[in-house]
Design a protein around this motif. Structure first.
Motif, short mmCIF file in Angstrom:
data_model
loop_
_atom_site.label_atom_id
_atom_site.label_comp_id
_atom_site.label_asym_id
_atom_site.label_seq_id
_atom_site.Cartn_x
_atom_site.Cartn_y
_atom_site.Cartn_z
N PHE A 20 0.83 -1.40 0.02
CA PHE A 20 0.09 -0.12 -0.01
C PHE A 20 0.82 1.37 0.03
CE2 PHE A 20 -2.68 -3.20 2.06
CZ PHE A 20 -3.93 -3.05 1.03
N GLY A 21 2.09 1.26 -0.26
CA GLY A 21 2.79 2.48 -0.54
C GLY A 21 3.57 2.87 0.84
N PRO A 22 4.05 3.94 1.16
CA PRO A 22 5.07 4.26 2.12
C PRO A 22 4.37 3.97 3.50
CG PRO A 22 4.83 6.23 0.84
CD PRO A 22 4.01 5.16 0.07
N ASP A 23 3.26 4.17 3.53
CA ASP A 23 2.19 3.92 4.73
C ASP A 23 1.96 2.84 5.19
OD1 ASP A 23 2.67 6.71 5.41
OD2 ASP A 23 0.54 7.32 4.40
N THR A 24 2.11 1.73 4.27
CA THR A 24 1.58 0.56 4.74
C THR A 24 1.86 0.01 6.07
OG1 THR A 24 1.98 -0.12 2.23
CG2 THR A 24 1.82 -1.93 3.92
#
Ligand code: ADP
Length: 507
Positions: free
Chosen positions: A364-368
């Motif tokens: 889910f991108g950098p905040d996963t």
């Protein structure tokens, strides 16, 4: 959850006293400073488990002062070393409004014993720091490390964390502790209970009952230093792989691995994974329908020994239909190879890195975020397959991709699976945490317990350890009441509550 401590007079008075004792800079209360201690793997921006303040002691005497002040004012403390316990709550406390004791400024490597092969470290020493110090002192010794290098040796070991070398069972590597007790007194365990003892970090026992275990996953003390065992740098190191397609082959592979581990042909702690957790050759396998499994293990020692062991591995594992084997050889004295190499080669050589964090950002991108589900089972092929099917079936039921990262011990296995989510999506994030509960109930009903749990799930997991009307919990609570009558340390950790809050905490 009871939030009586947020903004209370008792907390304000305690903070005032802590400022006097440690100095203004050691007490953080600005919201912007405290945000970094939120659990990054829960709903982004959630204030649910915020701390009131954070104190940053720099020495044992300051830790003692903090504990004595908290005890006098009856306010709860929550201790972290570096607070990187991601997937289990990060630095966030079980009880909202607790004062965080952050030990990251106590970061000295106090000793490297070149003859006996151990280091003595404070809680703020990160894996990166220890390995740098080992290299600087000549590189004769390797440390075991977990997947990410930014956490602390003490914090990870106290949580029964694991690494991937020959000495990867981190709780078992701790040799002699120093602990601040809830009354502020300083105690040393094992031989360290004798002033000036020369074998404190060399001999694992003491005179009388062994109390070191009381400080693992515990709320009975604040550990301020540990002895930590090292392994000699091997002449040769082989980073080895087994690949296979389909769950059924787990059975013969696990049974063969057990034999090879019990007779010490393989004496590191191997890893079996699929999905994003199986970083085969540096490439994550993100296909949710993938049937590919990858097992990683290592061989260490003199050239002749590694070659002989590899022949045995080829004979035993190579004879299993559907299995392919591979290895890369590294010269133990030349770390350049693994240093520039992929994560799997590095972690088995005790070289800390951050590669896995990047891999875990893929979904889910950098905040996963991720929540780990971590049951323990016996290392028997049919049992492991049963656990995999059970857990995988639940992921399918919930419509979540199944990523498994299992850690093998010679007689047991942690069947860790990882639920990924986007913490910006509050509804989905909460759903992931809800999915955990039926998973826990079903796995416990089959006779498997969890080795570690997120702060929100500690009560639920503790409740599954129910033999004889929770005799274990009642015993630990008795100890808790005796050593921490004011209930100030780590309230609710592992479902263990001080008398004052027992039965009052709502999950
Ligand atoms: P890491 O940063 O290595 O992942 P943490 O510092 O987050 O580890 O610690 C993980 C958990 O271990 C904490 O939540 C706390 O319960 C416990 N812990 C950490 N350090 C100490 C310590 N020095 N004394 C007692 N308990 C500790």
């Amino acid at each position: 959850m009871d939030t009586q401590f947020v903004g209370s007079d008792a907390v304000a008075d305690a903070l005032e006293a802590m400022r006097k004792a440690l100095g203004d800079d050691a007490v953080l209360t600005a919201r912007a400073d405290l945000d970094e201690f939120r659990d990054p793997f829960y709903v982004l921006g959630s204030a649910e488990n915020d701390v009131s303040a954070a104190v940053m002691p720099t020495c044992v005497e300051e830790v003692q002062a903090v504990v004595r002040i908290a005890s006098a004012h009856g306010v709860p403390l929550w201790t972290v070393s570096t607070g990187r316990n991601y997937g289990y709550g990060g630095a966030a406390p079980r009880v909202p409004g607790s004062i965080l004791v952050n030990l990251s400024k106590m970061n000295r490597v106090l000793e490297i014993n070149e003859e006996l092969g151990y280091a003595v470290v404070e809680p703020g020493v990160r894996w990166f720091d220890l390995c740098e110090a080992l290299e600087a002192s000549g590189g004769k010794w390797w440390s075991s490390i977990p997947d990410l290098g930014w956490g602390s040796v003490v914090g990870n070991s106290l949580e029964y964390g694991r690494g991937h070398t020959r000495i990867g069972s981190h709780a078992e590597n701790v040799a002699g502790m120093e602990v601040v007790l809830p009354n502020g007194e300083l105690m040393r365990t094992g031989m360290g209970a004798m002033t000036g003892n020369k074998a404190w970090h060399a001999y694992p026992f003491g005179f009388g009952p062994m109390v070191d275990g009381l400080f693992f996953q515990s709320n009975l003390g604040i550990v301020t230093r540990i002895g930590w065992r090292l392994m000699p740098r091997p002449e040769k190191y082989a980073s080895c792989w087994v690949h296979f397609d389909g769950d059924d082959i787990i059975v013969p592979v696990i049974d063969a691995m057990r034999d090879l581990m019990l007779d010490e042909t393989i004496n590191n702690y191997p890893f079996l994974g699929r999905g994003v957790a199986a970083n085969t050759e540096g490439q994550p396998d993100l296909d949710p329908k993938s049937e590919k499994w990858a097992l990683r293990f290592a061989l260490y020692g003199y050239d002749e020994i590694v070659e002989a062991k590899w022949k045995i591995v080829e004979r035993v594992l190579g004879s299993i239909p559907g299995v392919t084997l591979g290895r890369k050889m590294f010269d133990g004295t030349d770390r350049v190879g693994p240093q520039e190499g992929i994560h799997d080669d590095k972690v088995q050589a005790g070289i800390p890195g951050m590669e896995l964090l990047d891999l875990y950002k893929v979904p889910f991108g950098p905040d996963t975020g991720h929540l780990d589900f971590s049951p323990v089972g016996p290392l028997i092929g049919s049992e492991v397959l049963k656990m995999v099917r059970l857990v995988r079936g639940m992921y399918e039921e919930f419509g979540e991709p199944y990523a498994a990262g299992m850690m093998l011990l010679p007689r047991s296995i942690l069947v860790v699976s990882v639920m990924f989510f986007d913490p910006k999506d509050a509804e989905k994030t909460k759903k992931i945490y809800e999915n955990y509960d039926p998973m826990l109930q079903r796995i416990a009903a089959e006779g498997y317990g969890l080795y570690r749990a997120h702060i929100f799930k500690m009560d639920a997991v503790a409740a599954t350890f129910d033999f004889n009307d929770h005799a274990y919990l009642r015993f630990v609570e008795t100890v808790k009441d005796a050593v921490d009558p004011n209930g100030i340390l780590q309230a609710g950790k592992q479902g263990i509550w001080p008398k004052s809050l027992r039965g009052k905490a709502k999950s």
